[in-house]
Design an enzyme around this catalytic site. Structure first.
Site, PDB file in Angstrom:
ATOM      1  N   ARG A 214      68.675  37.591  79.355  1.00 17.14           N
ATOM      2  CA  ARG A 214      67.760  36.773  80.303  1.00 17.14           C
ATOM      3  C   ARG A 214      69.026  37.075  81.527  1.00 17.14           C
ATOM      4  O   ARG A 214      69.319  36.188  81.443  1.00 17.14           O
ATOM      5  CB  ARG A 214      67.631  35.108  79.839  1.00 17.14           C
ATOM      6  CG  ARG A 214      66.043  35.656  78.305  1.00 17.14           C
ATOM      7  CD  ARG A 214      66.098  33.486  78.507  1.00 17.14           C
ATOM      8  NE  ARG A 214      67.315  33.140  77.714  1.00 17.14           N
ATOM      9  CZ  ARG A 214      66.987  33.208  76.794  1.00 17.14           C
ATOM     10  NH1 ARG A 214      66.828  33.230  75.490  1.00 17.14           N
ATOM     11  NH2 ARG A 214      68.894  32.612  76.043  1.00 17.14           N
TER      12      ARG A 214
ATOM     13  N   HIS B 120      67.750  19.760  80.063  1.00 21.40           N
ATOM     14  CA  HIS B 120      68.776  19.970  79.791  1.00 21.40           C
ATOM     15  C   HIS B 120      69.358  19.298  78.701  1.00 21.40           C
ATOM     16  O   HIS B 120      70.498  19.752  77.862  1.00 21.40           O
ATOM     17  CB  HIS B 120      69.830  19.793  80.623  1.00 21.40           C
ATOM     18  CG  HIS B 120      69.800  20.665  82.080  1.00 21.40           C
ATOM     19  ND1 HIS B 120      70.457  20.732  83.452  1.00 21.40           N
ATOM     20  CD2 HIS B 120      70.110  22.443  81.826  1.00 21.40           C
ATOM     21  CE1 HIS B 120      70.648  21.462  83.767  1.00 21.40           C
ATOM     22  NE2 HIS B 120      69.789  22.416  83.315  1.00 21.40           N
TER      23      HIS B 120
ATOM     24  N   ASN C 227      55.625  33.839  74.345  1.00 21.21           N
ATOM     25  CA  ASN C 227      54.989  32.217  75.276  1.00 21.21           C
ATOM     26  C   ASN C 227      54.385  32.440  76.410  1.00 21.21           C
ATOM     27  O   ASN C 227      53.137  31.288  76.147  1.00 21.21           O
ATOM     28  CB  ASN C 227      56.534  31.419  75.863  1.00 21.21           C
ATOM     29  CG  ASN C 227      57.287  31.127  74.671  1.00 21.21           C
ATOM     30  OD1 ASN C 227      56.689  31.157  73.311  1.00 21.21           O
ATOM     31  ND2 ASN C 227      58.748  31.001  75.277  1.00 21.21           N
ATOM     32  N   ASP C 228      54.274  33.577  77.540  1.00 21.65           N
ATOM     33  CA  ASP C 228      53.430  33.588  78.485  1.00 21.65           C
ATOM     34  C   ASP C 228      51.749  33.939  77.957  1.00 21.65           C
ATOM     35  O   ASP C 228      51.221  33.994  78.606  1.00 21.65           O
ATOM     36  CB  ASP C 228      53.903  33.947  79.289  1.00 21.65           C
ATOM     37  CG  ASP C 228      54.710  33.351  81.090  1.00 21.65           C
ATOM     38  OD1 ASP C 228      54.042  32.537  80.429  1.00 21.65           O
ATOM     39  OD2 ASP C 228      55.940  33.948  80.949  1.00 21.65           O
TER      40      ASP C 228
ATOM     41  N   ARG D 156      66.246  41.866  80.557  1.00 17.12           N
ATOM     42  CA  ARG D 156      64.609  41.650  81.651  1.00 17.12           C
ATOM     43  C   ARG D 156      65.650  42.033  83.099  1.00 17.12           C
ATOM     44  O   ARG D 156      66.083  40.320  83.145  1.00 17.12           O
ATOM     45  CB  ARG D 156      64.470  40.691  80.988  1.00 17.12           C
ATOM     46  CG  ARG D 156      63.354  40.258  81.300  1.00 17.12           C
ATOM     47  CD  ARG D 156      62.579  39.336  81.144  1.00 17.12           C
ATOM     48  NE  ARG D 156      63.244  38.150  81.395  1.00 17.12           N
ATOM     49  CZ  ARG D 156      62.711  37.086  80.623  1.00 17.12           C
ATOM     50  NH1 ARG D 156      62.179  36.935  79.956  1.00 17.12           N
ATOM     51  NH2 ARG D 156      63.570  36.083  81.072  1.00 17.12           N
TER      52      ARG D 156
ATOM     53  N   CYS E 195      60.073  39.054  71.551  1.00 18.06           N
ATOM     54  CA  CYS E 195      60.971  38.397  72.051  1.00 18.06           C
ATOM     55  C   CYS E 195      60.683  36.647  72.883  1.00 18.06           C
ATOM     56  O   CYS E 195      61.574  35.812  72.596  1.00 18.06           O
ATOM     57  CB  CYS E 195      61.175  39.004  73.016  1.00 18.06           C
ATOM     58  SG  CYS E 195      60.315  39.600  74.382  1.00 18.06           S
TER      59      CYS E 195
ATOM     60  N   GLU F  84      53.337  40.247  78.338  1.00 16.20           N
ATOM     61  CA  GLU F  84      52.989  39.212  79.067  1.00 16.20           C
ATOM     62  C   GLU F  84      51.374  38.376  79.287  1.00 16.20           C
ATOM     63  O   GLU F  84      51.065  37.396  79.353  1.00 16.20           O
ATOM     64  CB  GLU F  84      54.262  38.227  79.667  1.00 16.20           C
ATOM     65  CG  GLU F  84      55.521  38.768  79.352  1.00 16.20           C
ATOM     66  CD  GLU F  84      56.432  38.465  80.362  1.00 16.20           C
ATOM     67  OE1 GLU F  84      56.611  37.206  80.419  1.00 16.20           O
ATOM     68  OE2 GLU F  84      56.714  39.083  81.347  1.00 16.20           O
TER      69      GLU F  84
ATOM     70  N   ARG G  29      51.696  25.759  79.234  1.00 20.22           N
ATOM     71  CA  ARG G  29      52.440  25.426  78.629  1.00 20.22           C
ATOM     72  C   ARG G  29      53.815  24.392  78.348  1.00 20.22           C
ATOM     73  O   ARG G  29      54.197  24.080  77.637  1.00 20.22           O
ATOM     74  CB  ARG G  29      53.281  26.844  77.778  1.00 20.22           C
ATOM     75  CG  ARG G  29      54.501  27.236  78.763  1.00 20.22           C
ATOM     76  CD  ARG G  29      54.722  28.582  78.109  1.00 20.22           C
ATOM     77  NE  ARG G  29      55.222  29.442  78.818  1.00 20.22           N
ATOM     78  CZ  ARG G  29      57.028  29.047  79.294  1.00 20.22           C
ATOM     79  NH1 ARG G  29      57.096  28.712  78.446  1.00 20.22           N
ATOM     80  NH2 ARG G  29      57.549  30.472  79.865  1.00 20.22           N
TER      81      ARG G  29
END
Length: 841
Positions: free
Chosen positions: A574, A467, A726-727, A610, A774, A703, A737
């Site tokens: 998301r 956060h 990322n994945d 998604r 993305c 992914e 990661r």
């Protein structure tokens, strides 16, 4: 030769030590022995002797026979995490016991439901004394069964060298959340035994043989304790150089966040061994990029807040009333803060403090506190103990996102503690341009940072998903997380250069470097203003290739903001933001209204939703799931939708209904096989036919490597692809990661990942389908020309990056990008690819 009979210390079924589900025991790293699945709740002495070690968590005890033979009894697997809960010790170190005397009582129900296993190990920890051991099998009766008959050697010399070079390391903070319990102690002892030198582990005034598991455990080294290594012998230098980084890394203990190894080690003969910081430059510290930007300023240390209060109290009712009033006051403050942030259209910050308010209703938190006030503790003591206990449990989780929430819990806890103690937060004395340096910062502190003076911060804890990192990005200040621990030694007022994009902190930069950096900042700001002015223009290469640049968003406000920054639609909504931070799943109407409002905000631009992407690493309170050893290879993404079709179908209907208000597409996450896609598409089609609405485009996330490899076959059935870099990167490189040691190596510009993106693009185009990206790579300016050259048609980027990415597209020709991409996939590392792009600019 002497023989020692080791009686069974507990009743139960005997198992070979090799079958224990913990490699530290099964591989005999602690020593040879036997395991027992217990049926009674009292551990007794296996022979007469001296209690030489009782672990602070009371789950392990060692008895030493008069011959010197040590036998350690370790109750259960991973029971150290209980921190003594469920165990009662009846002996203390140094006490003489007779065979059959009670050592430890066990709350069998509590331990059995809280630990991995109750298997209890009986271990011969100083195996160098043992010539032979005969073990029994079958059933064991405590204090009766001869568990092991041990024959001892006559010569017990260990051959360690007492002469030669002496090496004394600098103090190192132990990172293990539960200290050096049996598992890390065994690993440390095994490391030490590789060397001829005598090696000691030192804590304060105490020192023990680092080759002895029991010796290490006797030190009772706890989390964040400072220890040193002392080695004497011909290989002492190499011993300390090898062992110290292993201790800093947690000795393989799960849930440990590594610390930095001291930059140098003092030697007794005026010599110095330099292990050095990660960068090799003592003035350049490395961390994880948390929020982009460059800051030049003076260091300001933010120190841990300390509260003074009495531990004991006389009236439990009075203390509970005080605690309830403080919690209610904190709730009111947080609610007011949340409402104010909503008025400022700052949904991201508002959501954080809404979550903080929910923490104050956590029943476990209140139960712990009230159980302590009932035992005569003050409200302050009870509350601090409650929130730190739960925060520590979160902090050791493997999942970076959940572990990061420990910081939120401490933030909320301190807010209530301030109310109870009447203490005002200390106000920092800030220079005109400040860079904060801290072990950690709380979200509420970060949200109130004076950005006119604070231009950046770095913390030794946390990551890019915390956060605090999210707040830093929303405040548009540079931030680095996980910086090397040496940063905490920086004095206030020290000149610094913080690079949030690269995750670096430069200490005491030269005047020339400061001048160059300030010039770079000015140039970046000028370019940023130019990019913003041209944000409404199309992203077209110099030779006419049109790239669609859209946004990754998590709500309606970001949709509106994306339009002002030149977004041409949304390439990734998301949707899990609708499902998180609540106790029940969102209804169909709740979801429908959000998707509808996003479409209305986009004013005719396309929207890709998604479907719910949660799983073992992102659990939901209303979606109970078993704990998984490797959640990233478990039930997540579309697999959850297929297993819980009622959740998938509700979301599918909401998306289909919202399609009446604009161009909406649906995208399935974590598709690995064609049968998975077909099953999800079929469920979608059933709901569409029930509603009687027109078909919508259906795509998948690329992914996992299997999807890229099978791209041509997938392209015959899907309408579009979107690459989640990322994945895809972590699965392609087999590197988590979020892993503290590997995160810096997980780079989507690795040639292997680029080859997969190219393969996916070729597969899509072979069937006349389009492909977007993305993941984080789409927002990386260095990656833009490579992605264009690989054949990508769309870039879906973070909202703030929209103007700069569109501008980056306009800097290149498609022909140059193709050549660059071809050269890039033939590089051997991501750094080579990035250097290639830099040279081509």
């Amino acid at each position: 030769m002497d023989k020692v009979i080791v009686k069974s210390p507990i009743s139960g079924v005997i198992y070979p030590i090799e079958q224990v589900p913990d490699p530290v025991f099964s591989q005999k790293m602690v020593g040879d022995g036997i395991s027992i699945d217990p049926v009674n709740n009292v551990l007794v002495a296996p022979f007469g002797g001296t209690v030489t070690q009782v672990h602070s968590a009371c789950h392990a005890v060692t008895i030493t026979h008069q011959t010197g033979l040590e036998v350690m009894m370790h109750i259960g697997i991973d029971t150290v995490a209980l921190k003594g809960k469920g165990f009662t010790a009846h002996v203390k170190e140094g006490q003489e016991v007779k065979q059959g005397d009670e050592l430890i009582s066990i709350d069998m129900d509590l331990v059995a439901t809280s630990a991995k296993s109750l298997l209890t190990q009986v271990i011969l920890t100083n195996g160098e004394l043992v010539a032979d051991v005969v073990k029994t099998n079958g059933l064991a009766e405590h204090a009766v069964t001869d568990l092991m008959t041990v024959t001892l050697k006559r010569d017990t010399g260990d051959g360690e060298q007492e002469s030669g070079l002496e090496v004394l390391s600098e103090a190192l903070v132990v990172p293990n959340p539960t200290g050096l319990h049996a598992r890390p102690a065994a690993v440390l002892a095994a490391l030490a035994k590789k060397f001829d030198a005598r090696i000691e582990l030192i804590k304060g005034e105490e020192r023990v043989n680092a080759k002895s598991v029991v010796g290490i455990m006797k030190l009772n080294v706890a989390h964040l304790d400072k220890i040193q290594l002392r080695a004497i012998g011909p290989d002492s230098e190499s011993a300390v150089a090898e062992i110290l980084p292993q201790i800093a890394g947690g000795l393989g203990d799960e849930g440990t966040t590594p610390v930095s190894v001291p930059a140098s080690m003092e030697l007794s003969e005026d010599q110095t061994i330099v292990t050095g910081p990660k960068s090799g430059d003592p003035n350049l510290l490395l961390g994880v990029a948390a929020a982009p930007g460059i800051a030049v300023g003076k260091a300001v240390r933010v120190r841990e807040e300390v509260f003074d209060f009495e531990e004991e109290a006389d009236d439990a009712h009075h203390e509970n009333v005080r605690l309830d009033n403080a919690i209610e006051e904190a709730k009111n403050y947080l609610e007011a803060l949340q409402i104010n942030l909503h008025k400022q259209s700052d949904g991201a910050k508002a959501a954080i403090f809404a979550a903080h308010r929910e923490i104050l209703d956590d029943p476990d938190l209140l139960d712990i506190a009230r159980s302590l006030t009932a035992k005569g503790k003050s409200a302050e003591y009870a509350w601090q103990n409650a929130y730190t206990t739960l925060a520590d449990q979160l902090a050791v989780l493997q999942n970076e996102i959940l572990a990061g929430r420990a910081n939120d819990l401490r933030d909320v806890g301190k807010r209530v503690l301030r109310i109870l103690t009447g203490k005002e937060p200390e106000e920092l004395q800030l220079p005109d341009v400040a860079i904060l340096v801290a072990e950690e910062l709380t979200p509420s502190f970060t949200a109130t940072i004076d950005t006119t003076k604070v231009k950046g911060f770095c913390t030794t804890t946390g990551g890019a998903t915390s956060h605090v990192a999210i707040l830093a990005r929303s405040l548009d200040i540079a931030a680095v997380a996980g910086i090397e621990a040496e940063a905490l030694e920086i004095q206030d007022g020290t000149p610094l250069i913080l690079n949030g994009g690269k995750g670096t902190l430069r200490i005491n930069p030269s005047d020339e470097l400061i001048r160059q950096t300030l010039e770079e900042q000015a140039a970046m700001q000028e370019q940023k203003e130019k990019d913003l002015a041209a944000a409404g223009e199309a992203a077209v290469t110099t030779d006419g290739k049109r790239m669609e640049v859209v946004a990754n968003i998590g709500g309606v406000e970001e949709a509106r903001e994306s339009i002002t920054l030149g977004g041409e639609g949304v390439g990734l909504l998301r949707s899990e933001f609708l499902f998180l931070k609540r106790t029940t799943a969102p209804t169909e109407d709740e979801q429908y209204e959000v998707y509808r409002d996003v479409l209305l905000a986009l004013e005719g631009r396309p929207l890709i939703v998604r479907t719910l992407d949660v799983g073992g690493d992102k659990p939901l309170p209303y979606l109970p799931m078993p704990v998984e050893e490797n959640p990233f290879l478990g039930q997540r993404g579309i697999r959850i939708g297929l297993e819980r079709p009622e959740i998938f179908r509700v979301q599918a209907r909401a998306i289909l209904r919202a399609g009446a208000y604009g161009k909406i597409r649906i995208m399935f996450p974590m598709i690995a096989t064609i049968p998975e896609f077909r099953e999800a598409r079929q469920m979608l089609e059933v709901e569409r036919e029930k509603l009687g609405v027109a078909p919508i485009e259906v795509g998948i996330m690329v992914e996992v490597p299997s999807t890229a490899v099978m791209a041509e076959q997938f392209a015959k059935e899907v309408d579009f692809f979107s690459v989640g870099t990322n994945d895809l990167t972590q699965y392609c490189l087999a590197m988590d990661r979020g892993h503290p040691k590997l995160a810096s190596k997980v780079d989507g510009m690795d040639p292997s990942v680029l080859r997969m993106i190219r393969q996916a693009a070729e597969g899509a185009h072979s069937q006349g389908k389009w492909i977007g990206v993305c993941g984080g790579l789409a927002s990386d300016p260095d990656a833009v020309p490579i992605l264009i050259g690989l054949g990508v048609d769309e870039l879906s980027v973070s909202v703030p990056a929209l103007p700069s990415i569109k501008a980056e597209v306009r800097n290149w020709s498609e022909s140059d990008c193709r050549k660059l991409a071809e050269d890039g996939i033939h590089c051997v590392s991501s750094s080579e690819v990035r250097e290639l792009v830099g040279n081509a600019r």
